[in-house]
Design an enzyme around this catalytic site. Sequence first.
Site, PDB file in Angstrom:
ATOM      1  CD  GLN A   1      -2.795   0.226   5.060  1.00 10.06           C
ATOM      2  OE1 GLN A   1      -1.956   0.013   4.181  1.00 10.06           O
ATOM      3  NE2 GLN A   1      -2.463   0.357   6.332  1.00 10.06           N
TER       4      GLN A   1
ATOM      5  NE  ARG B   1       8.945  -2.942 -36.827  1.00  8.96           N
ATOM      6  CZ  ARG B   1       8.244  -2.335 -37.792  1.00  8.96           C
ATOM      7  NH1 ARG B   1       8.792  -2.125 -38.990  1.00  8.96           N
ATOM      8  NH2 ARG B   1       7.015  -1.954 -37.563  1.00  8.96           N
TER       9      ARG B   1
ATOM     10  CB  ALA C   1      19.375  -6.102 -60.282  1.00 14.24           C
TER      11      ALA C   1
ATOM     12  CE1 TYR D   1       9.924  -3.499 -42.708  1.00  9.12           C
ATOM     13  CE2 TYR D   1       8.683  -2.928 -44.678  1.00  9.12           C
ATOM     14  CZ  TYR D   1       8.720  -3.243 -43.319  1.00  9.12           C
ATOM     15  OH  TYR D   1       7.558  -3.287 -42.607  1.00  9.12           O
TER      16      TYR D   1
ATOM     17  CB  ALA E   1      -0.947  -0.001   1.203  1.00  9.64           C
TER      18      ALA E   1
ATOM     19  NE  ARG F   1      17.273  -3.871 -65.780  1.00  7.93           N
ATOM     20  CZ  ARG F   1      17.947  -4.918 -65.386  1.00  7.93           C
ATOM     21  NH1 ARG F   1      18.010  -5.216 -64.099  1.00  7.93           N
ATOM     22  NH2 ARG F   1      18.584  -5.668 -66.251  1.00  7.93           N
TER      23      ARG F   1
ATOM     24  NE  ARG G   1      13.024   6.593   1.622  1.00  4.24           N
ATOM     25  CZ  ARG G   1      13.530   5.667   2.437  1.00  4.24           C
ATOM     26  NH1 ARG G   1      14.824   5.625   2.673  1.00  4.24           N
ATOM     27  NH2 ARG G   1      12.736   4.779   3.000  1.00  4.24           N
TER      28      ARG G   1
ATOM     29  CG  ASN H   1       4.803  -2.931 -45.501  1.00  2.00           C
ATOM     30  OD1 ASN H   1       5.525  -1.982 -45.800  1.00  2.00           O
ATOM     31  ND2 ASN H   1       4.565  -3.281 -44.267  1.00  2.00           N
TER      32      ASN H   1
ATOM     33  CB  THR I   1       3.531  -3.102   8.807  1.00  2.00           C
ATOM     34  OG1 THR I   1       4.064  -2.868  10.122  1.00  2.00           O
ATOM     35  CG2 THR I   1       4.506  -2.546   7.791  1.00  2.00           C
TER      36      THR I   1
HETATM   37  C1  UD1 Z   1       9.324  -2.790   8.210  1.00  2.00           C
HETATM   38  C2  UD1 Z   1       9.393  -3.391   9.618  1.00  2.00           C
HETATM   39  C3  UD1 Z   1      10.863  -3.547  10.026  1.00  2.00           C
HETATM   40  C4  UD1 Z   1      11.606  -4.380   9.019  1.00  2.00           C
HETATM   41  C5  UD1 Z   1      11.440  -3.813   7.612  1.00  2.00           C
HETATM   42  C6  UD1 Z   1      12.018  -4.768   6.616  1.00  2.00           C
HETATM   43  C7  UD1 Z   1       7.405  -2.557  10.751  1.00  2.00           C
HETATM   44  C8  UD1 Z   1       6.897  -1.611  11.753  1.00  2.00           C
HETATM   45  N1  UD1 Z   1       8.712  -2.522  10.524  1.00  2.00           N
HETATM   46  O1  UD1 Z   1       9.884  -1.505   8.314  1.00  2.00           O
HETATM   47  O2  UD1 Z   1      10.955  -4.132  11.303  1.00  2.00           O
HETATM   48  O3  UD1 Z   1      12.982  -4.435   9.376  1.00  2.00           O
HETATM   49  O4  UD1 Z   1      10.045  -3.631   7.301  1.00  2.00           O
HETATM   50  O5  UD1 Z   1      12.032  -4.192   5.340  1.00  2.00           O
HETATM   51  O6  UD1 Z   1       6.665  -3.335  10.209  1.00  2.00           O
HETATM   52  N2  UD1 Z   1       2.858  -0.891   4.067  1.00  2.00           N
HETATM   53  C9  UD1 Z   1       1.500  -0.901   3.851  1.00  2.00           C
HETATM   54  N3  UD1 Z   1       0.693  -0.123   4.603  1.00  2.00           N
HETATM   55  C10 UD1 Z   1       1.165   0.679   5.592  1.00  2.00           C
HETATM   56  C11 UD1 Z   1       2.557   0.686   5.821  1.00  2.00           C
HETATM   57  C12 UD1 Z   1       3.382  -0.115   5.040  1.00  2.00           C
HETATM   58  O7  UD1 Z   1       1.013  -1.622   2.972  1.00  2.00           O
HETATM   59  O8  UD1 Z   1       0.360   1.355   6.233  1.00  2.00           O
HETATM   60  C13 UD1 Z   1       3.725  -1.746   3.238  1.00  2.00           C
HETATM   61  C14 UD1 Z   1       4.717  -0.968   2.426  1.00  2.00           C
HETATM   62  O9  UD1 Z   1       4.196  -0.665   1.153  1.00  2.00           O
HETATM   63  C15 UD1 Z   1       5.883  -1.953   2.343  1.00  2.00           C
HETATM   64  C16 UD1 Z   1       5.786  -2.746   3.634  1.00  2.00           C
HETATM   65  O10 UD1 Z   1       4.480  -2.562   4.106  1.00  2.00           O
HETATM   66  O11 UD1 Z   1       5.744  -2.862   1.294  1.00  2.00           O
HETATM   67  C17 UD1 Z   1       6.785  -2.311   4.682  1.00  2.00           C
HETATM   68  O12 UD1 Z   1       6.522  -0.968   5.030  1.00  2.00           O
HETATM   69  P1  UD1 Z   1       7.684   0.069   5.324  1.00  2.00           P
HETATM   70  O13 UD1 Z   1       7.093   1.358   5.663  1.00  2.00           O
HETATM   71  O14 UD1 Z   1       8.665   0.027   4.223  1.00  2.00           O
HETATM   72  O15 UD1 Z   1       8.303  -0.570   6.647  1.00  2.00           O
HETATM   73  P2  UD1 Z   1       9.775  -0.368   7.147  1.00  2.00           P
HETATM   74  O16 UD1 Z   1       9.897   0.934   7.801  1.00  2.00           O
HETATM   75  O17 UD1 Z   1      10.735  -0.705   6.080  1.00  2.00           O
END
Ligand code: UD1
Length: 479
Positions: free
Chosen positions: A77, A337, A427, A370, A12, A444, A17, A390, A83
């Site tokens: 979500q 192609r 030719a 071609y 989600a 020709r 970055r 063509n 997470t």
């Molecule tokens: C998380 C873990 C961390 C672990 C790391 C590994 C937690 C709190 N921390 O940190 O311990 O070392 O992953 O990479 O879980 N996501 C959602 N919804 C949300 C938040 C995140 O779907 O509300 C998804 C993100 O898209 C991503 C994954 O969950 O795919 C991890 O989220 P991210 O924010 O990258 O967690 P980290 O800070 O890397």
Amino acid sequence: MSSERSAIILAAGLGTRMKSSKPKMLHEMLGRPLLGHVLQATRAIGPDQRIVVVGAAADQVTAFLDEAAPDAATVLQAEQLGTGHAVRTAVEAFPDLAGTVIVACGDTPLLRPDTLAELVEVHEKTRQAVTVLTAEVEDPSGFGRIVRDGEGNVLRNVEHRDADLAELAIREINSGTYAFDAEVLREQLFKLDTANDQGELYLTDVIELAREAGHPVGAVVVDDPTEVLGCNDRAQLAALRRILQRRINTELMKAGVTMEDPDTTWIDATAKVAPDVLVRPGVQLKGATAVDSGAEIGPDTTLTDTIVGAGAVVVRSHADQATIGENAHVGPFAHLRPASKLAEKAKVGAFVETKNAEIGPGAKANHLAYLGDAAVGADANIGCGVITANYDGVSKHRTEIGEGAFIGCDSVLVAPVAIGDGAYVAAGSTIVKDVDPGDLGVARARQASLEDWVAKKRPGTVSDKAARRAKGEAGVAEA
Ligand code: UD1
Ligand code: CA
């Protein structure tokens, strides 16, 4: 205990970055987007159900899933509150989850299927309520740290930003991948709170909560710590791609593929290369490309969704959705192609472009041609500079060239037109009418010579002097 298995994939987050209008999960890495690699890995546990949590750019992620993993369900979500919140959202949408629930992140594309399978196996054999996949890494910064007691029992995870100095020194990190017992997960998820530096619901807190509630928790440590690497920016994307490239190439070489320069060989996870193929430097094999044994590819060749038959040779060329027959020869500098089909032993040489064209067995177009919307019969010879015209500006038309036909250099075949079996085209002809089998088509102007034109019109020039010398005239100075 239920033997059901399901996988929840967290996807989600946007991945700010990456500085991209496309969500991070959809950035491509050797044949699949990041999320696609994770989905592929989850297949290894034979899940009854796969649930992907989507949020940021949900429409783009859902569109990808519809195509690449139509069996996977999506859960929205709407707000990314952590997470723990993401998994809670999935569990609320699927209240009947039972057995083992795998949770993985959509941005850890290097996770191996075998590792997930091992995680599930250990989890189910030990009857743990939570089994977290961890890794020992040189630089744990940014990751959650796994806190163990003096006997090595897993106590909890602490996030980097919430850790004290002693915890920051821990080098065993949380991969973000877990196996949970569905019931315990459901029970503990709703006890999570936001008492942490980010004010989010942390899935990681389920480890400690479950243990405190008396459930056994544990960890599986991966052998290869690169498997848990995540991707946050494009520099990391390049680094992960490099790791996957080496992994794919090493596996192929162990399986019998020769690579002259693995560092410049980029083979998608989705491509297939048979034993005894020779891959020269600078080769990309993309998508559903498949290369059969004994073929030689490269140097400097890109093949996308292209089938290469046994023993074929493809040199410094570019092909997309093409079929190259057994022992066929392509290049250098050919462009095949979509829907180009070369039969066995066909030859397509330098600066030849083909599109929607069938080139028969042993037929040759060796230079500067071609061939579009065309069929070329077996053993036909396409001379240098031949063009199938063509396209009339509105529609495309076909050119049929018979078996054993011979098309002279610099001829234009204006489609629709057919050259019969064994027919010749002189030719320099512009062919607008069919040529019957065995006939010679000439189109020709007849050649004429204007006698002594140079002497009359260009007297005194080098040409004039050369002509006079050739005719044996005395007293003409050497050039
Ligand atoms: C998380 C873990 C961390 C672990 C790391 C590994 C937690 C709190 N921390 O940190 O311990 O070392 O992953 O990479 O879980 N996501 C959602 N919804 C949300 C938040 C995140 O779907 O509300 C998804 C993100 O898209 C991503 C994954 O969950 O795919 C991890 O989220 P991210 O924010 O990258 O967690 P980290 O800070 O890397
Ligand atoms: Ca992350």
